[in-house]
Enzyme design. Structure first.
Site, PDB file in Angstrom:
ATOM      1  N   GLY A  64       0.838  -1.198   0.000  1.00 31.93           N
ATOM      2  CA  GLY A  64       0.000   0.000   0.000  1.00 31.93           C
ATOM      3  C   GLY A  64       0.870   1.243   0.000  1.00 31.93           C
ATOM      4  O   GLY A  64       0.570   2.235  -0.669  1.00 31.93           O
ATOM      5  N   ASN A  93      -5.844   5.320   9.445  1.00 31.64           N
ATOM      6  CA  ASN A  93      -5.259   4.078   9.954  1.00 31.64           C
ATOM      7  C   ASN A  93      -5.151   4.040  11.469  1.00 31.64           C
ATOM      8  O   ASN A  93      -5.096   2.977  12.068  1.00 31.64           O
ATOM      9  CB  ASN A  93      -3.875   3.866   9.338  1.00 31.64           C
ATOM     10  N   GLN A 137      -7.138   1.181   4.543  1.00 35.21           N
ATOM     11  CA  GLN A 137      -7.942   0.734   5.691  1.00 35.21           C
ATOM     12  C   GLN A 137      -9.407   0.539   5.311  1.00 35.21           C
ATOM     13  O   GLN A 137     -10.103  -0.275   5.914  1.00 35.21           O
ATOM     14  CB  GLN A 137      -7.852   1.763   6.830  1.00 35.21           C
ATOM     15  N   SER A 182      -4.299  -2.406  -0.177  1.00 39.23           N
ATOM     16  CA  SER A 182      -3.278  -3.330   0.303  1.00 39.23           C
ATOM     17  C   SER A 182      -3.920  -4.664   0.663  1.00 39.23           C
ATOM     18  O   SER A 182      -4.970  -4.697   1.315  1.00 39.23           O
ATOM     19  CB  SER A 182      -2.581  -2.732   1.525  1.00 39.23           C
ATOM     20  N   HIS A 189      -2.898  -7.148   2.697  1.00 36.84           N
ATOM     21  CA  HIS A 189      -2.830  -7.724   4.042  1.00 36.84           C
ATOM     22  C   HIS A 189      -3.787  -7.075   5.041  1.00 36.84           C
ATOM     23  O   HIS A 189      -3.877  -7.508   6.183  1.00 36.84           O
ATOM     24  CB  HIS A 189      -1.392  -7.712   4.563  1.00 36.84           C
ATOM     25  N   THR A 216       9.098  -7.976 -11.999  1.00 36.92           N
ATOM     26  CA  THR A 216       8.274  -9.174 -12.196  1.00 36.92           C
ATOM     27  C   THR A 216       7.197  -9.253 -11.126  1.00 36.92           C
ATOM     28  O   THR A 216       7.479  -9.051  -9.948  1.00 36.92           O
ATOM     29  CB  THR A 216       9.174 -10.428 -12.159  1.00 36.92           C
ATOM     30  N   CYS A 240       3.285   1.477  12.782  1.00 38.72           N
ATOM     31  CA  CYS A 240       4.480   2.099  12.210  1.00 38.72           C
ATOM     32  C   CYS A 240       5.133   3.021  13.224  1.00 38.72           C
ATOM     33  O   CYS A 240       6.319   3.015  13.419  1.00 38.72           O
ATOM     34  CB  CYS A 240       4.121   2.914  10.974  1.00 38.72           C
TER      35      CYS A 240
END
Lengths: 392, 142
Positions: free
Chosen positions: A75, A154, A182, A202, A204, A240, A327
């Site tokens: 993200g 977040n 989120q 994102s 996850h 890739t 974070c």
């Protein structure tokens, strides 16, 4: 994750859904010949098909066309690409508008631009965490290259009026980026109704794997790449593709799309139980708008206690919750959350903030157990604290 | 340098020793700054240069709470000179090894507070001794 831990930190990351893992294993197992999606041969074509199926699934989640979705490695990368890429596509314009409560993936990208000569306007929020709409409108200028406001925060989970914000930018002809990391999988997102230029996602955060993100780029939006190389993803994100991760992302968004309402109802009931139980203790205050917030987010300031102590005490009792944003809590030093400070909270209130985020598999019993543990932890830690609770 | 807290630190967090205040302390000491961060407060009961009781409170991070608890255990029921000699290294040993980077300030915070409590005791004692001496001098004059 150890089975004896009750996980209440879904805003940081979500556990991988078993069905997602199954979809990924097909591409990780040695039994499957793994091709490069850019290769012409059959294994390559199979890998390409997997990537394109996932792309279509991600597009469906936000009601976009598959060709408007590109995959990234996170993200954060999607946010960086949008902010820096939209700005770079308009070299004559040297002004950026963001909200004061953006994720570091956006604030740091804006700071990076600032260091190279851009002017950045940071629009404030009210004490409920919602952006000052008229302040945002006033900040937009003819030389604004990009504006960015997150769909949902977040840390405090506050949902921003993105439809209005996007409308303002659309009228002014200014590219508008939304960090929906989120929000995706928790709120309905429809880019056909909300005129955003780009939107970051994102995997996850919605029971997919870590290390995969996506950026929706509206057809016709001008964007310069940040990562260059082999020209994958229409030249906007070389490298890739992470085929197994992308396959997992695809499986995760299919589930998120189909189960959105059910998950939302389930999470909201648990969220409200946590809010009502936790704030019944003296000196415990909910941060962020009480209604305009994500279905899974509870963010509390607990008077007299530092968040780290509360988080590790609860961890010792078997409950995993977040302190502010993950974070921020892993960086060294004593720095109050800029989000809470922007909302007018004091430093002590910011240092005492914990985030409890439930998930689709959280049970009522787990929430009951948590509230009991929370009461114990708060009571015990206040016994140690020099802080005297203000009379309320 | 450790990245996470040792189990001994978490044990002191969950079961802190000697928490609280004393009704009639021989000395009180506080360190840190309420306005901007961690605060530690120690109360001591001293008789015949022996630290009979120690109580502490902390507003701060896990390291501060655990260091205060460990220090109270190391200092309690010891001669004042021994209690005053408890060092940062002794605390690190009691906490199962080095604290995570950026958390070492906790050691200074709690040691300062305890030493200030001793100082407070000595100051009071010195005052009493002066008064006693003065009183004795006045008696001699008479």
């Amino acid at each position: 994750m150890p089975n004896d831990i009750v996980y209440l930190d879904h805003a940081a990351t979500t556990p991988l859904d078993d069905r997602v893992l199954e979809a990924m294993l097909l591409h990780l197992s040695g039994a499957t010949l793994r091709g490069n999606p850019s290769s012409l041969h059959a294994p390559g074509a199979a890998a390409r098909e997997t990537v394109e199926e996932a792309r279509a699934a991600v597009a469906r989640l936000v009601n976009a066309e598959p060709g408007e979705v590109l995959f990234t490695a996170s993200g954060t990368e999607a946010d960086n690409l949008a902010v820096m890429g939209l700005a770079a596509a308009q070299p004559g314009k040297r002004h950026v508008v963001i909200s004061a409560v953006e994720h570091p993936a956006v604030t740091k990208a804006a700071e990076h631009l600032e260091a190279t000569g851009y002017e950045v306007t940071r629009v404030g929020v009210g004490s409920d965490g919602i952006i000052d709409l008229s302040g945002f409108a006033e900040a937009l200028r003819p030389d604004t290259a990009v504006a960015a406001v997150m769909w949902a925060n977040n840390e405090v989970g506050v949902v921003q009026p993105v439809e209005e914000l996007a409308g303002l930018c659309h009228e002014a002809g200014i590219p508008f980026h939304v960090d929906a990391v989120q929000a995706a999988g928790r709120l309905p997102i429809d880019v056909s109704r909300v005129p955003v230029s780009t939107l970051a996602l994102s995997a996850h955060k919605l029971y997919g794997p870590q290390g995969v993100g996506a950026l929706y780029v509206r057809e016709g939006a001008e964007l310069e790449p940040v990562i260059v190389g082999g020209g994958q993803e229409k030249g906007l994100r070389s490298g890739t593709e992470n085929v197994a991760g992308i396959a997992g992302f695809g499986a995760a968004v299919r589930l998120a799309h189909d189960d959105l309402e059910e998950r939302r109802r389930h999470e909201e009931a648990l969220r409200d139980a946590v809010i009502s139980g936790a704030t019944s203790l003296p000196g415990v205050r909910l941060n962020g708008h009480p209604q305009e917030r994500l279905s899974n987010n509870v963010h509390l300031s607990v008077e007299g206690i530092e968040a780290e102590s509360l988080v590790l005490y609860l961890d010792a009792l078997g409950y995993a919750v977040g302190s502010g944003s993950a974070c921020a809590s892993s960086t060294i030093g004593h720095k109050a959350s800029p989000v809470l400070l922007a909302m007018g909270r004091t430093e002590n209130e910011a240092f005492s903030a914990v985030r409890i985020s439930v998930g689709k598999d959280t049970s009522e019993e787990e929430v009951e157990g948590f509230l009991h543990a929370f009461t114990t932890a708060v009571t015990q830690l206040r016994e140690v604290s020099t802080f005297t609770l203000a009379e309320s | 340098m450790a990245e996470r807290y040792n189990p001994q630190v978490i044990e002191h967090l969950v079961r802190p020793r000697n928490v609280g205040e004393l009704e009639a302390p021989s000395g009180l000491g506080e360190s840190g700054d309420n306005a901007c961060g961690d605060v530690a407060r120690f109360a001591v009961a001293i008789e015949e240069n022996r630290l009979l009781e120690v109580r502490y409170k902390v507003y701060g991070c896990v390291a501060c709470i655990a260091a205060g608890s460990a220090l109270s255990e190391l200092a309690r029921d010891r001669h004042l000179l021994e209690a005053a000699r408890v060092s940062r290294d002794d605390l690190v040993d009691a906490l199962g090894g080095p604290l995570p980077e950026g958390k070492e300030h906790a050691l200074t915070l709690v040691l300062d507070a305890l030493h200030k409590a001793f100082e407070d005791h000595w100051n009071k004692k010195a005052g009493t001794m002066l008064v006693d001496d003065y009183a004795r001098g006045a008696d001699n004059d008479g």
